[in-house]
Design a protein around this motif. Structure first.
Motif, mmCIF file in Angstrom:
data_model
loop_
_atom_site.group_PDB
_atom_site.id
_atom_site.type_symbol
_atom_site.label_atom_id
_atom_site.label_comp_id
_atom_site.label_asym_id
_atom_site.label_seq_id
_atom_site.Cartn_x
_atom_site.Cartn_y
_atom_site.Cartn_z
ATOM 1 N N GLU A 115 40.529 44.363 16.669
ATOM 2 C CA GLU A 115 40.092 43.270 15.802
ATOM 3 C C GLU A 115 39.211 42.291 16.570
ATOM 4 O OE1 GLU A 115 39.523 41.031 12.399
ATOM 5 O OE2 GLU A 115 40.289 43.061 12.669
ATOM 6 N N GLN A 119 35.474 41.227 15.519
ATOM 7 C CA GLN A 119 35.096 39.843 15.223
ATOM 8 C C GLN A 119 33.960 39.372 16.122
ATOM 9 O OE1 GLN A 119 38.303 37.055 14.887
ATOM 10 N NE2 GLN A 119 39.448 38.302 13.438
ATOM 11 N N ARG A 127 33.682 47.746 8.790
ATOM 12 C CA ARG A 127 35.062 47.960 9.203
ATOM 13 C C ARG A 127 35.537 49.386 8.922
ATOM 14 N NH1 ARG A 127 37.047 43.065 10.599
ATOM 15 N NH2 ARG A 127 39.205 43.801 10.558
ATOM 16 N N LEU A 155 39.528 49.064 8.145
ATOM 17 C CA LEU A 155 40.461 48.242 8.909
ATOM 18 C C LEU A 155 40.632 46.892 8.245
ATOM 19 C CD1 LEU A 155 39.405 48.999 12.587
ATOM 20 C CD2 LEU A 155 41.231 50.047 11.246
ATOM 21 N N THR A 156 41.864 46.412 8.209
ATOM 22 C CA THR A 156 42.162 45.109 7.636
ATOM 23 C C THR A 156 42.835 44.238 8.688
ATOM 24 O OG1 THR A 156 43.207 44.001 5.739
ATOM 25 C CG2 THR A 156 44.469 45.765 6.804
ATOM 26 N N TRP A 157 42.874 42.935 8.445
ATOM 27 C CA TRP A 157 43.551 42.009 9.348
ATOM 28 C C TRP A 157 44.043 40.822 8.554
ATOM 29 C CZ3 TRP A 157 44.962 43.066 14.164
ATOM 30 C CH2 TRP A 157 45.486 42.029 14.948
ATOM 31 N N TYR A 167 48.427 52.202 14.990
ATOM 32 C CA TYR A 167 47.465 51.348 14.287
ATOM 33 C C TYR A 167 47.662 51.368 12.770
ATOM 34 C CZ TYR A 167 44.866 51.424 18.740
ATOM 35 O OH TYR A 167 44.486 51.296 20.066
ATOM 36 N N VAL A 170 47.001 48.324 10.222
ATOM 37 C CA VAL A 170 45.663 47.774 9.949
ATOM 38 C C VAL A 170 44.750 48.795 9.298
ATOM 39 C CG1 VAL A 170 45.767 46.025 11.762
ATOM 40 C CG2 VAL A 170 44.835 48.292 12.307
#
Length: 208
Positions: A115, A119, A127, A155-157, A167, A170
């Motif tokens: 992440e 970012q 993503r 991918l999520t956060w 993993y 996410v």
């Protein structure tokens, strides 16, 4: 034509959980699985730069040492915006450094590394990511067969869910709104990259 499996198969792992999972998948086909750990076989260094290379290293080492057919897997997460990293180094990203606490794997830290790098690329960084699994069969005479599975997602956060590992918290599978860690394990296993690879192995080896 690929040689067909039969009888005893060495699973190139020292992980009892992985042996049980693979043994259960192959039991309907009359395959008797035993782990490399139970045979006291050493774990080879995974020096390959691809999932295929590492899976073959492990399968060949187990086949040569045991004199039996062996099955190994190698799997991991690849992130498009990170040029496919962590990829074959998926587990390495979870290894604690000397200043990060007791030795072992910290998957929350590993997810944070992914992440953080995303970012750093800015809010518009894509993503897209995918999980890969390679299953390699090796016979003592050197013959091999390889089966590759893959699932794509986003991918999520922050991480969500408590039923997965690695993993999973996410990773949101394409067409889903739940992370792998929010899915019932049986559902996740049925739709995973490993399930995809095993379906290819079963179709080739057992004609189903």
């Amino acid at each position: 034509m690929t040689r067909k499996l039969g009888g005893k198969l060495v699973i190139a792992t020292h992980n009892a959980g992985k042996l049980k999972e693979i043994g259960t998948l192959l039991a309907p086909y009359g395959i008797d699985c035993i782990s490399a750990g139970a045979l006291g076989l050493p774990e080879p260094a995974e020096t390959g730069t691809t999932f295929v290379a590492n899976a073959l290293i492990k399968a060949r080492a187990a086949a040569e040492a045991s004199g039996l057919c062996a099955l190994a897997d190698d799997s991991g997460l690849s992130v498009a915006a990170l040029d496919g990293r962590p990829g074959v180094y998926t587990a390495d990203w979870a290894e604690r450094q000397w200043f990060e606490g007791e030795p072992g794997r910290d998957w929350h830290m590993a997810m944070g590394k992914v992440e953080g790098q995303l970012q750093a690329l800015g809010p518009d960084a894509p993503r897209h990511a995918w999980f890969s699994c390679v299953l390699a069969l090796a016979w003592p005479d050197g013959e091999t067969a390889v089966y590759e599975g893959r699932v794509d997602g986003t991918l999520t956060w922050p991480p969500r869910g408590t039923m997965g590992f690695g993993y999973d918290p996410v990773f949101v599978l394409d067409g889903e709104n739940r992370t792998f860690a929010e899915m019932d394990p049986a559902e996740k296993h049925a739709r995973s990259h490993r399930a995809d690879a095993f379906a290819r192995l079963v179709a080739d080896q057992f004609g189903r």
